[in-house]
Design a protein around this motif. Structure first.
Motif, short mmCIF file in Angstrom:
data_model
loop_
_atom_site.label_atom_id
_atom_site.label_comp_id
_atom_site.label_asym_id
_atom_site.label_seq_id
_atom_site.Cartn_x
_atom_site.Cartn_y
_atom_site.Cartn_z
N ARG A 165 0.82 -1.22 0.00
CA ARG A 165 0.00 0.00 0.00
C ARG A 165 0.86 1.27 0.00
NH1 ARG A 165 0.15 1.73 5.43
NH2 ARG A 165 0.14 0.07 7.01
N ALA A 166 1.96 1.26 0.76
CA ALA A 166 2.78 2.46 0.86
C ALA A 166 3.49 2.78 -0.46
CB ALA A 166 3.81 2.31 1.98
N SER A 182 6.38 2.04 7.08
CA SER A 182 5.96 2.61 5.80
C SER A 182 7.15 3.26 5.10
CB SER A 182 4.81 3.61 5.99
OG SER A 182 5.15 4.61 6.92
N LEU A 183 8.05 3.88 5.87
CA LEU A 183 9.24 4.49 5.27
C LEU A 183 10.26 3.44 4.85
CD1 LEU A 183 9.76 7.66 7.48
CD2 LEU A 183 8.84 7.53 5.16
N ASP A 239 15.84 2.51 -3.02
CA ASP A 239 17.20 1.95 -3.06
C ASP A 239 17.27 0.58 -3.71
OD1 ASP A 239 18.08 4.24 -1.84
OD2 ASP A 239 18.32 3.35 0.15
N LYS A 240 16.11 0.09 -4.16
CA LYS A 240 16.05 -1.23 -4.81
C LYS A 240 16.61 -2.33 -3.90
CE LYS A 240 16.22 0.58 -9.56
NZ LYS A 240 15.98 1.98 -9.17
N LEU A 241 16.17 -2.32 -2.65
CA LEU A 241 16.61 -3.32 -1.69
C LEU A 241 15.84 -4.62 -1.88
CD1 LEU A 241 16.76 -1.17 1.58
CD2 LEU A 241 18.59 -1.58 -0.08
N THR A 242 16.46 -5.72 -1.51
CA THR A 242 15.77 -7.01 -1.53
C THR A 242 14.97 -7.17 -0.24
OG1 THR A 242 17.57 -8.21 -0.44
CG2 THR A 242 17.70 -7.98 -2.86
N SER A 243 14.12 -8.18 -0.20
CA SER A 243 13.33 -8.43 1.00
C SER A 243 14.22 -8.79 2.18
CB SER A 243 12.31 -9.55 0.74
OG SER A 243 12.97 -10.74 0.34
N MET A 282 12.94 0.82 0.48
CA MET A 282 13.17 -0.42 -0.27
C MET A 282 12.97 -0.19 -1.76
SD MET A 282 11.12 -4.04 0.17
CE MET A 282 11.55 -5.48 -0.81
N TYR A 283 11.94 0.58 -2.11
CA TYR A 283 11.66 0.92 -3.51
C TYR A 283 12.70 1.87 -4.06
CZ TYR A 283 9.35 3.33 -7.39
OH TYR A 283 9.08 3.92 -8.60
#
Length: 345
Positions: A246-247, A273-274, A282-286, A279-280
């Motif tokens: 959602r975020a 939420s931040l 910096d293109k971080l993985t889970s 994550m989006y």
């Protein structure tokens, strides 16, 4: 939600005679025109210039509806033009709210609406000092009071002293009653959009429980999995993955278009939420995001440029810097100490 827009264009034409015959001056002059239809007003200001070689006109147009200004671009309103996408650079500030009263008590808070402590107020003020030189055109917060208090307190420290005003679009009456009728006042305001999609993740049946007592009851490993795993939710609550859905969707659909337009945006929200938005960005993985920790009241700065995000770390306080560099429109003066602070992500 009503919108206000401003556009300027220059056309070179053989003659402005038709305009001059209507508005007066045959050489250099100006005129204004207003069109009003169904609550929408369109104002034109036309300036004509003449020389021996050519004549041209500069036209300025502004439109508004019966509400507080709202420069938000939603998917239904379209997307920015390619020319704007190519030329704009913008600042994005992320701030986790200051300490809340339940943070202080070591309770699971989630979506329970709890205010800041005195320490949290001080953290928000300090965050404001750190971003006091960064231009801010739009503010987004969660719907929870601790995030909104943080945004308001932080902006009270801003050198431009613009007033953050929460936009209300719950219904037609809310929009009508929150109108601002002074154009000069509007210019000194910053629109604040509160969105539940930026709320902290919902902790389900853990909300209101003491974290230490919960660990003793269910076991440290189980509680750690609820708190720090990516896709395991607490009982009847949200996982980080669910919060991120959602975020990030809200960020992409509502906030990123503002950055594409060159708007400088601040987001005051919550740890999870931040983390989802970072994550989006910096293109971080889970696996990488679950180890990401965000301190309360410490702002993070990103520069949005050419469709990508560049992390700048946490801005230094005014006592440590003269002028901080944020966008092309502002001078870049960095001391060696600033450069060291910028590298500490």
């Amino acid at each position: 939600m009503a919108t206000t827009s401003f556009h300027q264009a220059i056309w070179t034409i053989p003659s402005c005679g038709s305009l001059n015959s209507s508005f007066g001056n045959q050489e250099n002059g100006h005129a204004s025109l207003k069109l009003i239809s169904k609550g929408f007003r369109l104002d034109f200001a036309i300036q004509t210039y003449s020389s021996k070689k050519q004549s041209f006109c500069v036209m300025q147009a502004s439109g508004s509806q019966t509400s507080v200004f709202n420069p938000i671009l939603s998917p239904s309103n379209g997307t920015p033009s390619d020319s704007k996408k190519k030329s704009n650079e913008a600042a994005l500030i992320l701030i986790r709210h200051g300490e809340s009263m339940w943070n202080e008590k070591n309770l699971f808070t989630g979506c329970v609406d709890v205010p800041l402590t005195k320490k949290g107020v001080d953290e928000a003020i300090e965050a404001g000092k750190r971003i006091s030189n960064i231009p801010v055109d739009m503010i987004y917060t969660s719907s929870l009071i601790r995030a909104q208090m943080t945004a308001m307190l932080a902006m009270n420290e801003h050198r431009r002293k613009k007033v953050p005003i929460i936009l209300h679009d719950e219904n037609e009456q809310a929009r009508a009653w929150s109108q601002i009728f002074s154009e000069d006042t509007k210019k000194q305001c910053i629109p604040v959009v509160a969105a539940w999609q930026l709320n902290e993740r919902m902790y389900g049946e853990l909300q209101g429980l003491n974290k230490q007592e919960t660990a003793e009851r269910y076991g440290k490993e189980q509680v750690h999995e609820w708190r720090r795993s990516y896709d395991v939710p607490p009982p009847n609550g949200e996982s980080l993955e669910m919060c991120a859905e959602r975020a990030v969707a809200y960020f992409r659909e509502n906030i990123e278009p503002q950055l594409l337009l060159g708007k400088n945006v601040m987001i005051a929200a919550h740890g999870n939420s931040l983390r989802s938005i970072i994550m989006y960005l910096d293109k971080l993985t889970s696996q990488e995001v679950i180890s990401l920790e965000l301190s309360t009241g410490i702002p993070m700065l990103y520069i949005f440029k050419e469709g990508g995000f560049i992390r700048r770390g946490s801005p230094v306080a005014p006592t440590e810097a003269s002028v901080y560099a944020y966008t092309k429109a502002h001078k870049r003066i960095l001391s060696n100490r600033d450069a060291i602070n910028l590298s500490l992500d």
